[in-house]
Enzyme design. Sequence first.
Site, PDB file in Angstrom:
ATOM      1  N   GLU A  78      11.168   2.487   9.375  1.00 48.88           N
ATOM      2  CA  GLU A  78      11.894   3.759   9.308  1.00 48.88           C
ATOM      3  C   GLU A  78      10.920   4.789   9.659  1.00 48.88           C
ATOM      4  O   GLU A  78       9.998   4.903   8.803  1.00 48.88           O
ATOM      5  CB  GLU A  78      12.760   3.883   8.389  1.00 48.88           C
ATOM      6  CG  GLU A  78      13.772   4.761   8.705  1.00 48.88           C
ATOM      7  CD  GLU A  78      13.458   6.314   7.802  1.00 48.88           C
ATOM      8  OE1 GLU A  78      13.240   7.098   8.539  1.00 48.88           O
ATOM      9  OE2 GLU A  78      13.323   6.063   6.375  1.00 48.88           O
ATOM     10  N   LYS A  84       0.826  -1.253   0.135  1.00 51.07           N
ATOM     11  CA  LYS A  84      -0.104  -0.086  -0.244  1.00 51.07           C
ATOM     12  C   LYS A  84       1.025   1.194   0.078  1.00 51.07           C
ATOM     13  O   LYS A  84       1.361   1.588   1.038  1.00 51.07           O
ATOM     14  CB  LYS A  84      -0.888  -0.156   1.217  1.00 51.07           C
ATOM     15  CG  LYS A  84      -1.882   1.215   1.049  1.00 51.07           C
ATOM     16  CD  LYS A  84      -2.704   1.532   2.551  1.00 51.07           C
ATOM     17  CE  LYS A  84      -2.288   2.969   2.963  1.00 51.07           C
ATOM     18  NZ  LYS A  84      -2.209   4.029   1.827  1.00 51.07           N
ATOM     19  N   THR A 131       6.392   8.509  13.239  1.00 56.88           N
ATOM     20  CA  THR A 131       6.604   7.751  14.301  1.00 56.88           C
ATOM     21  C   THR A 131       5.278   7.416  15.024  1.00 56.88           C
ATOM     22  O   THR A 131       5.213   6.394  15.660  1.00 56.88           O
ATOM     23  CB  THR A 131       7.413   8.595  15.228  1.00 56.88           C
ATOM     24  OG1 THR A 131       8.702   8.823  14.496  1.00 56.88           O
ATOM     25  CG2 THR A 131       7.512   7.879  16.698  1.00 56.88           C
ATOM     26  N   GLY A 132       4.155   8.344  15.071  1.00 54.85           N
ATOM     27  CA  GLY A 132       3.103   8.012  15.380  1.00 54.85           C
ATOM     28  C   GLY A 132       2.236   6.985  14.865  1.00 54.85           C
ATOM     29  O   GLY A 132       1.706   6.118  15.748  1.00 54.85           O
ATOM     30  N   VAL A 133       2.221   6.752  13.736  1.00 53.61           N
ATOM     31  CA  VAL A 133       1.704   5.594  13.117  1.00 53.61           C
ATOM     32  C   VAL A 133       2.146   4.414  13.398  1.00 53.61           C
ATOM     33  O   VAL A 133       1.348   3.488  13.518  1.00 53.61           O
ATOM     34  CB  VAL A 133       1.672   5.987  11.311  1.00 53.61           C
ATOM     35  CG1 VAL A 133       1.206   4.819  10.479  1.00 53.61           C
ATOM     36  CG2 VAL A 133       0.556   7.149  11.109  1.00 53.61           C
ATOM     37  N   CYS A 140      13.397  12.402   5.410  1.00 61.60           N
ATOM     38  CA  CYS A 140      13.451  11.878   6.972  1.00 61.60           C
ATOM     39  C   CYS A 140      14.836  12.181   7.299  1.00 61.60           C
ATOM     40  O   CYS A 140      14.974  12.658   8.596  1.00 61.60           O
ATOM     41  CB  CYS A 140      13.353  10.490   7.205  1.00 61.60           C
ATOM     42  SG  CYS A 140      11.992   9.771   6.237  1.00 61.60           S
TER      43      CYS A 140
END
Length: 543
Positions: A293, A212, A267-269, A327
């Site tokens: 990552e 996805k 990071t939250g996901v 990133c």
Amino acid sequence: MLNGYFNIPSPKNEPILNYASGSPERAALQAALAQGRSEVLEIPMVIGGQRIMTESRKPLNPPHDHQHILGYFHEGDEGYVKQAITAALNAKSLWEELSWEHRAAIFLKAADLLAGPYRARINAATMLGQSKNAYQAEIDSACEMIDFLRYNVYFASQIYREQPVSVPGFWNRMEYRPLEGFVFALTPFNFTAIAGNLPTAPALMGNTVVWKPANTQIYAAHVLMEVFMEAGMPDGVINLIFVDGPTAGKAIFAHPEFAGIHFTGSTGVFQHIWATIGANISRYKSYPRIVGETGGKDFVLAHKSAEPIALATALVRGAFEYQGQKCSAASRAYIPDNLWPAVEAEMLAQLKTIKMGGVEDFSNFINAVIDERSFDKITSYIEEAKKSPLVKIISGGGHDKAKGYFIEPTVLLVQDPMYRTMQEEIFGPVLTVYVYQENWFEEALELVDTTSPYSLTGAIFAQDRYAIELASKKLRHSAGNFYINDKPTGAVVGQQPFGGGRASGTNDKAGSVWNLLRWVSPRAIKETFVSPTDYRYPFLQAD
């Protein structure tokens, strides 16, 4: 059946074309851009080798010209996610039984297709769909993707050759099995190469994949999928779906055959995904591999001995290439006061020469940020900074989304080293600078290490070797990729394996043996040539 030990073609990093005026690659790319602008594509999902059209069509727009329509992607629902899982599981047996050299050949062919007939097309798709300039697209969607494919094949061959020792009478072997089940690849918008590597790395090792991509990367993902299929990838090995994240997660993370996730994103996901997997752990046939990552708040620290012009150039490139949407982008800088006047002057001089606009004009260094949501988030930081008495905007600060999502390269000078933009990931063209007293280098090291929860990339600039050694030790856990006298971006496959720790991910180093090892489950085999026929050991004999 034919057998043999096969030597892999020695991988070399794909040469970067320069797209200079009058060059053949520039003409080919301009033609591909014109072609992309002139047509409206219908982009299907690909499940089990079948191109799937649905009733839900969503437009794809260039971020730098958001009223233009490049095409429509066909969005699916949970039913299509389940269909993709079934297709992956149905394809698994034949794919994992295929001799590894034939899997390797498919991805080596894909690399050659990208290096040759697809090069202009994949770069144009990345430029139009993700608003990257020609050079940034070349190093990403062409060179890095090619490098991932070629080097991963080489790394896989190294893994398969790694075998245990044997002693007389016994033969010990190690078999590197693919994981039991399917792998989910959830990929980001900002790098076409990352979007391509996340499904292909597990597939190379014999796994089948549900992929996805981010909606804002679908235009280039569609081209990659065409390349993989033309290279001979069998139906169902990689299944490309277009659904929203929660819909995909609902079906995938509840499935007992879920074997692992390969992720790049926020990071939250990632933390939410990890918690969901943990909550469902009793459902799974095996413990899923979680490889991710995530975010970064990447630093540049200068010592009083640093060279000012090199430092200023690294800040401009590191912070503002691809609009800071890497990133690894330089996002916070710590500059000693003895250097700051020269560094500031050089940065301002360079920034004055930068042009901003659409990717079709090759003289534009800066293009648009990816979408309106990102634009609004980034500009909220800038507007808040404008109101703060602790912040001075020394360059940029302007923004406009009437035609495209354009934000000027912005440099903030803060009095407080713990100001918000020194701590939080912004993911846009905003660099925050804190100037410290030149003899407070150790205090600056402490600030670098403790200000942010992230640990992805970072750089030290110094001519004093003692300072470089001290920074290398004190910042050991502050960055997974650490640069000395260079910007903290631009990791090259085979040269600087990429990944970070702390809140930046699992540090499994994309483009390396370490990443590929995550997609296999080794089985140790011991064969005894002459089996014992008596249970009694010699020590049992009587004196």
